[in-house]
Design an enzyme around this catalytic site. Structure first.
Site, PDB file in Angstrom:
ATOM      1  N   HIS A 195      48.013  41.169  48.229  1.00  8.89           N
ATOM      2  CA  HIS A 195      47.427  42.401  47.677  1.00  8.89           C
ATOM      3  C   HIS A 195      47.262  43.468  48.752  1.00  8.89           C
ATOM      4  CE1 HIS A 195      45.415  39.571  44.537  1.00  8.89           C
ATOM      5  NE2 HIS A 195      46.515  40.090  44.017  1.00  8.89           N
ATOM      6  N   ARG A 207      37.374  39.331  29.904  1.00  7.48           N
ATOM      7  CA  ARG A 207      36.785  39.884  28.683  1.00  7.48           C
ATOM      8  C   ARG A 207      36.463  38.780  27.682  1.00  7.48           C
ATOM      9  NH1 ARG A 207      41.675  44.098  28.323  1.00  7.48           N
ATOM     10  NH2 ARG A 207      42.654  42.129  28.943  1.00  7.48           N
ATOM     11  N   ARG A 259      43.695  30.369  38.939  1.00 11.43           N
ATOM     12  CA  ARG A 259      43.781  29.718  40.249  1.00 11.43           C
ATOM     13  C   ARG A 259      42.393  29.312  40.731  1.00 11.43           C
ATOM     14  NH1 ARG A 259      47.175  34.607  42.759  1.00 11.43           N
ATOM     15  NH2 ARG A 259      48.928  34.573  41.308  1.00 11.43           N
ATOM     16  N   HIS A 314      39.420  43.191  45.493  1.00  9.97           N
ATOM     17  CA  HIS A 314      40.447  43.380  44.462  1.00  9.97           C
ATOM     18  C   HIS A 314      40.282  42.278  43.421  1.00  9.97           C
ATOM     19  CE1 HIS A 314      44.684  44.391  43.149  1.00  9.97           C
ATOM     20  NE2 HIS A 314      44.552  43.168  42.645  1.00  9.97           N
ATOM     21  N   ASN A 374      58.635  47.306  40.728  1.00 15.90           N
ATOM     22  CA  ASN A 374      57.897  46.061  40.961  1.00 15.90           C
ATOM     23  C   ASN A 374      58.484  45.027  40.012  1.00 15.90           C
ATOM     24  OD1 ASN A 374      56.103  43.949  41.213  1.00 15.90           O
ATOM     25  ND2 ASN A 374      54.267  45.157  40.862  1.00 15.90           N
ATOM     26  N   ARG A 433      58.421  46.760  45.728  1.00 16.50           N
ATOM     27  CA  ARG A 433      57.341  45.858  46.124  1.00 16.50           C
ATOM     28  C   ARG A 433      57.951  44.497  46.424  1.00 16.50           C
ATOM     29  NH1 ARG A 433      53.376  42.223  42.551  1.00 16.50           N
ATOM     30  NH2 ARG A 433      51.870  41.649  44.150  1.00 16.50           N
ATOM     31  N   VAL A 473      39.217  44.043  36.836  1.00 19.78           N
ATOM     32  CA  VAL A 473      37.823  43.625  36.695  1.00 19.78           C
ATOM     33  C   VAL A 473      36.925  44.466  37.600  1.00 19.78           C
ATOM     34  CG1 VAL A 473      36.214  41.703  36.977  1.00 19.78           C
ATOM     35  CG2 VAL A 473      38.497  41.282  36.051  1.00 19.78           C
ATOM     36  N   ASP A 509      40.931  35.200  30.658  1.00 22.37           N
ATOM     37  CA  ASP A 509      40.678  36.636  30.679  1.00 22.37           C
ATOM     38  C   ASP A 509      39.173  36.884  30.765  1.00 22.37           C
ATOM     39  OD1 ASP A 509      40.145  39.407  29.499  1.00 22.37           O
ATOM     40  OD2 ASP A 509      42.335  39.409  29.554  1.00 22.37           O
TER      41      ASP A 509
END
Length: 399
Positions: free
Chosen positions: A183, A285, A242, A209, A7, A94, A332, A283
């Protein structure tokens, strides 16, 4: 049969080596910061259920240098798993965008490479490094069969009602403007696992996803019938940087009334929006930590992220005309119990009833997190895009 999965990103190279058909991962790794002074390689091997990790920092000038270093590690007496390059019979690559030309995994030829190159305009950030990875692998592993697995291929089963935009027909026929979706390898893998778990090949499933990039897909009897991303990977859900779905008039207002250039708007929507735009943090988190510290912006970002997922669940349930399961996957989706709870909150009227205790039980395997009385199964399924690529590569070349 040993199959190497690659990938290639703009400055990175992920790889995984499988023994097929038993699907055993022999090693996995990441070459990061290619072209920079302090590049790094993280290489993990698996033997008799034990993981061994090897890390090194060094200057890697380009992707060919990266793949050559990977080859050295694969054959290294201490951390390697191969005696010789020729043990690798095939390499699965990929490739993000296959346009309408590729609806299935494909053996790479010069003609296929030309078509992938011709799709650069549809995926300028992804297809060029994917293409580079192919050309480098051909030089380093000349004996191996090279195979392309396209992110968009799984979504080629969508009907025109789902992939066409209400634009002049010539924009589709002449310019290829339509929804392609992304995806796909992840959505295909987890929907297949969900159908097996449910023992129902005709299951109606929504796959969710959630990583730095986020997308959802409506899957009916193993086929994608609609998905949240479109021509490119910017639409649909709120993502790390995004914006997801917006009113297109915002773009023209910024350009025509506010003096932004088209490139500036593109950068804003791609790199400065989403969680980052709403909260200053990309992020999840970090967003959650900011919530605990009392940030109203972080709270809004978290709730808007979940709200958009709920909207798509409603839309895709209507598309499917029923719903057997929803599946959470990726970083996530697999690891954030709070987000799963936020998405499923007040969805009882849809038959979606989360069991809080099951939802918080740590487990790396496929698992149910719904109440026994829930009409819709709520599943958490770890995605494995590399394994899916390996499986599809093996299926193609053994024919």
């Amino acid at each position: 049969m040993k199959i190497l999965v690659l990938n290639s990103g703009s400055s990175s190279l992920k790889y995984q080596l499988f023994e097929m058909p038993n699907e055993q991962a022999l090693c996995t790794g990441l070459v990061d910061r290619i072209g920079l002074e302090h590049s790094s390689i993280t290489h993990k091997t698996f033997f008799k259920g034990k993981e061994s990790k090897h890390q090194v920092e060094l200057a890697i000038p380009d992707h060919e240098g990266a793949l050559l270093r990977v080859t050295e590690l694969l054959k290294d007496p201490k951390v390697g798993v191969l005696k010789d390059n020729t043990e690798i019979e095939a390499i699965g690559h990929r490739v993000v965008h296959g346009g309408e030309q590729f609806a299935a995994t494909t053996l790479i030829t010069e003609e296929v490479k030309a078509k992938i190159k011709g799709l650069f305009a549809l995926a300028p950030l992804h297809n060029p490094p994917n293409y580079l990875g192919i050309t480098v692998a051909e030089r380093v592993f000349p004996q191996a069969k090279q195979v392309a697995v396209f992110d968009t291929a799984f979504h080629q089963s969508m009907p025109a009602l789902a992939y066409r935009y209400a634009l002049p027909k010539s924009m589709y026929t002449d310019l290829g403007i339509r929804a392609y979706g992304f995806h796909g390898t992840s959505h295909q893998y987890v929907s297949k696992k969900a159908s097996e778990y449910l023992n129902n090949s005709k299951a109606k499933i929504i796959t969710i996803h959630l990583g730095n990039g986020c997308s959802m897909t409506a899957v009916d009897s193993g086929k994608s019938v609609d998905t949240s991303m479109g021509l490119g990977p910017m639409g649909g859900l709120v993502m790390g940087t995004r914006a997801g779905d917006i009113d297109p008039s915002i773009i023209f207002h910024l350009i025509n009334e506010r003096g932004f250039s088209a490139q500036e708007v593109n950068d804003i929507l791609n790199k400065k929006s989403g969680l980052l735009g709403l909260s200053g943090l990309s992020d999840m988190r970090d967003v959650k930590n900011a919530i605990t510290e009392g940030s109203p912006d972080a709270k809004l970002a978290y709730e808007l992220y979940a709200y958009r997922i709920q909207k798509y669940i409603g839309a895709f349930a209507a598309v499917l005309k029923g719903l057997d399961a929803i599946v959470f996957t990726a970083g996530v989706g697999e690891n954030d119990a709070d987000m799963r709870e936020a998405v499923c909150k007040n969805m009882d009227f849809f038959g979606i009833m989360l069991d809080t205790k099951l939802n918080r039980a740590g487990n790396k395997n496929i698992r149910e997190v719904n109440k026994s009385s829930s009409a819709v199964k709520i599943l958490v399924i770890p995605t494995n895009e590399e394994l899916e690529i390996g499986q599809q590569t093996f299926e193609l070349i053994r024919k």
